[in-house]
Enzyme design. Structure first.
Site, PDB file in Angstrom:
ATOM      1  N   GLN A   1       1.216  -0.855  -0.185  1.00 21.34           N
ATOM      2  CA  GLN A   1      -0.070  -0.160   0.354  1.00 21.34           C
ATOM      3  C   GLN A   1       0.586   1.230   0.138  1.00 21.34           C
ATOM      4  O   GLN A   1       0.350   2.349   0.482  1.00 21.34           O
ATOM      5  CB  GLN A   1      -1.357  -0.086   1.379  1.00 21.34           C
ATOM      6  CG  GLN A   1      -1.601  -1.336   1.493  1.00 21.34           C
ATOM      7  CD  GLN A   1      -2.381  -1.237   2.728  1.00 21.34           C
ATOM      8  OE1 GLN A   1      -3.256  -1.135   3.215  1.00 21.34           O
ATOM      9  NE2 GLN A   1      -1.736  -1.622   3.647  1.00 21.34           N
TER      10      GLN A   1
ATOM     11  N   SER B   1      -2.528  -1.476   9.769  1.00 17.20           N
ATOM     12  CA  SER B   1      -3.753  -1.260  10.099  1.00 17.20           C
ATOM     13  C   SER B   1      -4.785  -1.659  10.120  1.00 17.20           C
ATOM     14  O   SER B   1      -5.815  -1.176  10.826  1.00 17.20           O
ATOM     15  CB  SER B   1      -3.411   0.508  11.062  1.00 17.20           C
ATOM     16  OG  SER B   1      -4.285   0.701   9.585  1.00 17.20           O
TER      17      SER B   1
ATOM     18  N   HIS C   1      -1.461   1.153  -3.987  1.00 14.95           N
ATOM     19  CA  HIS C   1      -2.189   2.531  -3.660  1.00 14.95           C
ATOM     20  C   HIS C   1      -0.584   3.623  -5.328  1.00 14.95           C
ATOM     21  O   HIS C   1      -1.188   4.632  -4.967  1.00 14.95           O
ATOM     22  CB  HIS C   1      -2.194   3.168  -2.516  1.00 14.95           C
ATOM     23  CG  HIS C   1      -3.018   2.219  -1.950  1.00 14.95           C
ATOM     24  ND1 HIS C   1      -2.948   2.247  -0.195  1.00 14.95           N
ATOM     25  CD2 HIS C   1      -3.910   1.601  -2.316  1.00 14.95           C
ATOM     26  CE1 HIS C   1      -4.081   1.815  -0.130  1.00 14.95           C
ATOM     27  NE2 HIS C   1      -4.698   1.343  -0.889  1.00 14.95           N
TER      28      HIS C   1
ATOM     29  N   VAL D   1       3.386   4.038  -1.209  1.00 21.23           N
ATOM     30  CA  VAL D   1       4.306   4.662  -2.449  1.00 21.23           C
ATOM     31  C   VAL D   1       5.405   5.070  -2.395  1.00 21.23           C
ATOM     32  O   VAL D   1       5.520   5.849  -3.294  1.00 21.23           O
ATOM     33  CB  VAL D   1       3.160   5.881  -2.436  1.00 21.23           C
ATOM     34  CG1 VAL D   1       1.605   5.287  -2.304  1.00 21.23           C
ATOM     35  CG2 VAL D   1       2.618   6.860  -1.744  1.00 21.23           C
TER      36      VAL D   1
HETATM   37  P1  OAD Z   1      -1.654   3.238   8.949  1.00 12.26           P
HETATM   38  O1  OAD Z   1      -0.415   4.662   9.013  1.00 12.26           O
HETATM   39  O2  OAD Z   1      -3.134   3.325   8.807  1.00 12.26           O
HETATM   40  O3  OAD Z   1      -0.857   2.218  10.198  1.00 12.26           O
HETATM   41  C1  OAD Z   1       0.282   1.903  10.105  1.00 12.26           C
HETATM   42  C2  OAD Z   1       0.632   0.381  11.259  1.00 12.26           C
HETATM   43  O4  OAD Z   1       1.336   0.341  11.061  1.00 12.26           O
HETATM   44  C3  OAD Z   1       0.275   0.520  12.704  1.00 12.26           C
HETATM   45  O5  OAD Z   1      -0.976  -0.588  13.195  1.00 12.26           O
HETATM   46  C4  OAD Z   1       1.110   0.587  13.789  1.00 12.26           C
HETATM   47  O6  OAD Z   1       0.778   0.556  14.754  1.00 12.26           O
HETATM   48  C5  OAD Z   1       2.372  -0.076  12.350  1.00 12.26           C
HETATM   49  N1  OAD Z   1       3.437   0.519  12.696  1.00 12.26           N
HETATM   50  C6  OAD Z   1       4.007   1.241  12.897  1.00 12.26           C
HETATM   51  N2  OAD Z   1       5.624   1.513  13.507  1.00 12.26           N
HETATM   52  C7  OAD Z   1       5.806   0.022  12.951  1.00 12.26           C
HETATM   53  C8  OAD Z   1       6.927  -0.933  12.866  1.00 12.26           C
HETATM   54  N3  OAD Z   1       8.423   0.394  12.727  1.00 12.26           N
HETATM   55  N4  OAD Z   1       6.663  -2.042  12.392  1.00 12.26           N
HETATM   56  C9  OAD Z   1       5.779  -2.258  12.116  1.00 12.26           C
HETATM   57  N5  OAD Z   1       4.750  -1.572  12.219  1.00 12.26           N
HETATM   58  C10 OAD Z   1       4.840  -0.214  12.378  1.00 12.26           C
HETATM   59  O7  OAD Z   1      -0.616   2.958   7.376  1.00 12.26           O
HETATM   60  P2  OAD Z   1      -1.295   1.671   6.432  1.00 12.26           P
HETATM   61  O8  OAD Z   1      -2.473   0.530   7.120  1.00 12.26           O
HETATM   62  O9  OAD Z   1      -0.938   1.430   5.715  1.00 12.26           O
HETATM   63  O10 OAD Z   1      -3.655   4.956   1.745  1.00 12.26           O
HETATM   64  O11 OAD Z   1      -2.595   2.626   6.077  1.00 12.26           O
HETATM   65  C11 OAD Z   1      -3.426   2.437   4.989  1.00 12.26           C
HETATM   66  C12 OAD Z   1      -3.784   2.955   3.780  1.00 12.26           C
HETATM   67  O12 OAD Z   1      -4.314   4.918   4.354  1.00 12.26           O
HETATM   68  C13 OAD Z   1      -2.557   4.231   3.054  1.00 12.26           C
HETATM   69  O13 OAD Z   1      -1.737   3.059   1.707  1.00 12.26           O
HETATM   70  C14 OAD Z   1      -2.916   5.020   2.545  1.00 12.26           C
HETATM   71  C15 OAD Z   1      -3.595   5.814   4.399  1.00 12.26           C
HETATM   72  O14 OAD Z   1      -4.488   6.397   3.633  1.00 12.26           O
HETATM   73  C16 OAD Z   1      -3.752   6.019   1.148  1.00 12.26           C
HETATM   74  O15 OAD Z   1      -3.225   7.215   0.814  1.00 12.26           O
HETATM   75  C17 OAD Z   1      -5.337   5.425  -0.555  1.00 12.26           C
END
Ligand code: OAD
Length: 251
Positions: A104, A197, A122, A106
């Protein structure tokens, strides 16, 4: 679902079929902000203004200020041990197994680490396209590393604003990438999600598809995500600290 706090190898076989889904957390230790953690991007910026098409069209300069900044920052960041561990796993599975990395993110860090079979569902910070759906250039994203600063670039064909080639809220994924992701997940015997997340679909639903074909489902994440209960194993912690050992081959 079991919570595994000992960091040990998953003991993947060289003929395993592995599908991996990554999110912003895997790049956190490379210095890239996640979206929803404290201080994350959606705390600093209004999502409606910079991550939806109507918000962009209302004020393209406002959106480009953010995307130019993200672009410049990501291009200065380096892959961390988690990105490298996935690239190494891909190499090890090359002969007898299968490996697909659905991301996901970029930020381009998987590709920088040497991963090859990457599906960037994405989009990419380093590509742009025309925002005018009627213009032929809308369907022709191109590589673009320019930092536009306080400026919004225009399409050379129709003069309307260029936009970053990323998927915004309310937009569909590229159907070919979506299909390739589903195929990889439905064909895997091990599904590993890292640093996500579990709130943004369809990616958050891939674990359901993996479970439906009997795959082992593994999660590596700092905090428990929304879809935690769908995984067989949860390895809590930082991806860069856990993945190199987890993905190490026995023997
Ligand atoms: P999020 O910011 O929603 O979630 C990040 C996750 O990574 C959280 O659950 C944290 O606990 C975990 N995390 C943080 N640091 C970490 C580490 N060092 N090791 C392991 N885990 C860690 O990001 P995404 O799930 O990627 O989409 O968000 C999904 C989409 O929402 C993105 O691609 C973007 C966003 O809006 C678009 O822009 C369409």
């Amino acid at each position: 679902m079991s919570i595994v706090t000992d960091i040990e190898s998953l003991a993947l076989r060289p003929d395993s079929s592995v599908a991996v889904l990554t999110g912003a957390g895997i790049s956190a230790e490379s210095g890239i902000h996640t979206f929803r953690d404290a201080g994350g991007i959606w705390e600093q910026y209004d999502l409606e203004e910079v991550a939806t098409e109507p918000g962009f069209l209302q004020d393209p300069v406002r959106a480009w200020k953010l995307y130019s900044k993200l672009r410049a920052h990501a291009s200065a960041c380096k892959p961390n041990a988690a990105h490298t561990a996935l690239a190494t796993l891909e190499e090890r599975l090359e002969e007898r197994g299968r490996f697909t990395l659905i991301t996901q993110n970029v930020d381009g860090l998987h590709q920088k680490a040497g991963s090859r079979n990457v599906i960037p569902i994405h989009g990419s910070l380093f590509m742009s396209r025309c925002s005018n759906h009627e213009c032929p250039a809308a369907g022709a994203p191109f590589e673009d590393e320019t930092d536009y600063g306080d400026h919004s670039p225009e399409c050379p064909r129709c003069g309307r604003p260029l936009r970053p080639h990323v998927v915004w809220f309310g937009e569909y994924l590229d159907p070919a990438l979506e299909q390739a992701s589903r195929d990889a997940v439905l064909d895997c015997d091990v599904f590993i999600a890292v640093g996500t997340s579990g709130v943004v679909y369809p990616a958050a639903g891939y674990v359901f598809a993996a479970s439906s074909v009997g795959a082992r489902t593994v999660l590596v994440n700092l905090d428990p995500p929304e879809n935690l209960s769908r995984f067989n194993e949860f390895h809590p912690g930082k991806a860069a600290e856990i993945l190199p050992t987890l993905l190490d081959f026995p023997g």
